[in-house]
Design an enzyme around this catalytic site. Structure first.
Site, PDB file in Angstrom:
ATOM      1  CG  ASP A   1       0.763   7.246 -26.847  1.00 53.53           C
ATOM      2  OD1 ASP A   1       1.861   7.428 -26.889  1.00 53.53           O
ATOM      3  OD2 ASP A   1      -0.113   7.129 -27.652  1.00 53.53           O
TER       4      ASP A   1
ATOM      5  CG  ASP B   1      -2.538   4.621 -29.588  1.00 56.32           C
ATOM      6  OD1 ASP B   1      -1.470   4.948 -29.171  1.00 56.32           O
ATOM      7  OD2 ASP B   1      -2.103   4.463 -30.938  1.00 56.32           O
TER       8      ASP B   1
ATOM      9  CG  ASP C   1       1.090   3.701 -25.289  1.00 56.65           C
ATOM     10  OD1 ASP C   1       2.147   4.345 -25.200  1.00 56.65           O
ATOM     11  OD2 ASP C   1       0.619   4.158 -26.210  1.00 56.65           O
TER      12      ASP C   1
END
Ligand code: ADP
Ligand code: MG
Length: 607
Positions: A307, A501, A505
């Site tokens: 990410d 995080d 996600d």
């Protein structure tokens, strides 16, 4: 220390077996001696048969059958001393296994002992002690010197020093300033301070971590199942050797000796011991792995999906400029954006709120807040509809795209709309984490074939940020569902590890073979969905975690292979009459101890 009834039974059986063996030895040469050995073997054999029947009922054929066979054969063919020695070895072996896995687990269980039971809350100018479950978000808590922070919260005092070592292995205390967030489970290493709770105890990081520790090891690792499958072959081979020895020599004692050497008490237990030791070692590095299955999956990762915000970047963005449409004022745009973003845990939101507070703006409470994970937030501030979020998110709802002229290509932007009209944008800088380049190189050298970026942010931002990192692919403008689809697509190529995080996600983390959450500051939802939580706010421990996983798996395999090899050697020696049943039992125990000690090496893997 025996803690549960099963462990107590193990201890009792070991003591009985030992007492019988010693009594028989004391009565050496007298008719009572074999009786003592037989009497001490029977309870162990009986408990074992019950255990075997139970596993057969579950459809599992284990190596325990060999232990039962060798004890009964030894009794039947007049080798009560060998039977008694096997009984001691077998009960000692299972005892050793509980000890070894307790040792391997110690690091993680140390976390459990630090759970605080009560907290101190400010109430109408006074202090009250309340149970943890009574803490509500918004409560102002007093954290005494040396106390463990009970819930996630933000610092209300000017400054605090936190010792995070128990959770993260970071030796140096961390300095926290007013308004900064901390996770629960860390210890106050300085003066007493006030903390505003942001989550209830059960939703806090620490509680989530504890749930993970308790779940760790509950699920059987694929490799432990593999070892079980090997054991079928081993069982067949040992029976064949025993049968051949008996058939060719006509001496059943040869068969007894073979079976006794084959009794592989903790041999197969070496796998769980090595894997759990690996879990402990990783925990020392600040990498909390949910269980042996996840550790094993980590050892075979092919693709890494990262990410962007908060994972690849520091996730502590700074506002570098505020653009306003004609007639607006910058402070006004910042004020409404921050007011609404008080309701979001997104790193951008936290930065916006912090900046507004730093400028002395008074933030009204937002109403009717609705967060679209990874896209933005909608709600009402001062009676007006407000939108805060990505360019696409706000443009889709206002019908107007503010030109990006004057915005540096790599700058993260947050668009703001008031009363249904675009009001302006906040331009923010969120730099890469330090050491990302070398880390990715290191991971590639370690065998990760594909490294892919998956971000909800704009393509231009993603492209500029990842320049020179040599990523395999960069995917931008992804919704949570888009990240999920990407994981599914990459999984067709091999096992996927996804690191993230945010709340956006969480679905992707759950779908990946190994989901890794940035636990130190990330959203609780991502930590819950993940198989692995990085307890430090850094990416580097990931490399150590992967090394530990690979080495622990190799040590487990090596232990099983060596144990089986040595045991087969001993069986052949016994078949040729080189080992008596009693000697065979002693040889087997030496092999088991060596194998378990080898497995415990996983506790000291160097990274
Ligand atoms: P990544 O997937 O890389 O972590 P995100 O999807 O979390 O990135 O964020 C991408 C963009 O979404 C941000 O740059 C920002 O413009 C916008 N955004 C999402 N949520 C919020 C929020 N609560 N406040 C402000 N901006 C937000
Ligand atoms: Mg993110």
């Amino acid at each position: 220390m025996p803690r549960n009834p099963a462990d107590q039974l193990k201890t009792a059986l070991l003591l009985i077996a030992l007492a019988g063996l010693l009594a028989g030895l004391a009565l050496w040469g007298q008719p009572a001696a074999p009786l003592a050995w037989q009497a001490a073997t029977l309870p162990v054999l009986a408990a074992l048969v019950v255990e075997i029947l139970r596993s057969l009922a579950r459809g599992e054929v284990g190596l325990d059958i060999l232990a039962a066979l060798s004890m009964s054969a030894a009794l039947a063919f007049g080798e009560p001393l060998a039977a008694s020695v096997v009984a001691v070895m077998y009960s000692g072996g299972t005892f050793l296994e509980s000890f070894a896995s307790a040792r391997a687990r110690a690091e993680m269980e140390a976390l459990l002992t630090r759970v605080p039971r009560t907290a101190t809350r400010h109430k109408d100018g006074a202090l009250e002690d309340i149970p943890l479950d009574a803490i509500r978000p918004g409560d102002l808590l007093l954290i005494a010197q040396g106390a463990t922070v009970p819930v996630d919260g933000t610092l209300a005092s000017p400054m605090a020093m936190l010792d995070t070592s128990a959770l993260t292995g970071e030796p140096l205390p961390r300095r926290l300033s007013q308004g900064q967030a901390t996770m629960s489970g860390v210890t106050n290493a300085g003066e007493a301070f006030d903390l505003t709770a942001t989550r209830a105890a059960a939703d806090s990081t620490y509680a989530g971590i504890l749930r993970m520790v308790q779940a760790a090891g509950a699920a059987k690792a694929p490799m432990a199942r593999l070892a079980d499958r090997w054991s079928l072959g081993f069982l067949g081979l040992s029976l064949a050797i025993a049968g051949a020895a008996w058939g060719l020599t006509g001496d059943p004692v040869r068969a007894v000796a073979v079976l006794v050497v084959a009794t592989p008490c903790p041999l197969i237990l070496a796998v769980p011991v090595a894997l759990v030791a690996g879990l402990s070692r990783a925990a020392q590095l600040g990498v909390l792995i949910k269980g042996a299955a996840a550790l094993e999956a980590m050892a075979r990762i092919h693709t890494l999906i990262l990410d962007k915000t908060g994972t690849l970047t520091e996730g502590r963005p700074q506002i570098t400029a505020i653009h306003v449409l004609d007639g607006g004022d910058a402070a006004g745009v910042l004020r409404v954006a921050a007011a609404l973003d008080q309701a979001s845990t997104h790193p951008m939101a936290q930065a916006i709120v912090a900046e507004a507070r730093a400028r002395g703006l008074v933030l009204p409470l937002p109403e009717q807040v609705q967060e679209f994970a990874g896209e933005g937030v909608a709600g009402r501030v001062d009676g007006q509809d407000v939108l805060v979020g990505g360019e696409a998110f706000v443009a889709a709802r206002t019908g107007r795209q503010l030109a990006l002229a004057g915005v540096e290509p790599g700058a993260v932007t947050v668009s703001v709309a008031v009363g249904g009209k675009t009001a302006g944008r906040l331009v923010m800088a969120d730099p890469l984490r330090k050491g990302v380049g070398p880390l990715l190189r290191h991971l590639r050298e370690g065998g990760i074939a594909r490294i892919v970026l998956a971000t909800g942010d704009r393509a231009a931002v993603a492209a500029r940020l990842t320049e020179g990192l040599g990523l395999t692919a960069v995917h931008a403008d992804l919704t949570p569902a888009g990240k999920l689809a990407l994981v599914a697509e990459e999984r067709a190529r091999g096992p996927v590890m996804m690191v993230g995080d945010g709340v956006n996600d969480a679905p992707a983390l759950a779908a990946a073979d190994v989901g890794v959450a940035m636990g130190a500051r990330g959203a609780a939802a991502s930590a819950e969905a993940a198989d692995v939580v990085l307890l430090v706010d850094r990416l580097e421990p990931l490399a150590g975690g992967l090394t530990v996983a690979r080495r622990a798996r190799a040590i487990a395999l090596q232990s099983v292979a060596a144990g089986i090899g040595l045991s087969l050697l001993g069986q052949v020696a016994a078949a040729f009459g080189l080992l008596s049943p009693v000697q065979g039992a002693l040889a087997q125990e030496a092999i088991d101890v060596a194998v378990i000690l080898n497995a415990l090496r996983a506790l000291r893997i160097k990274v």
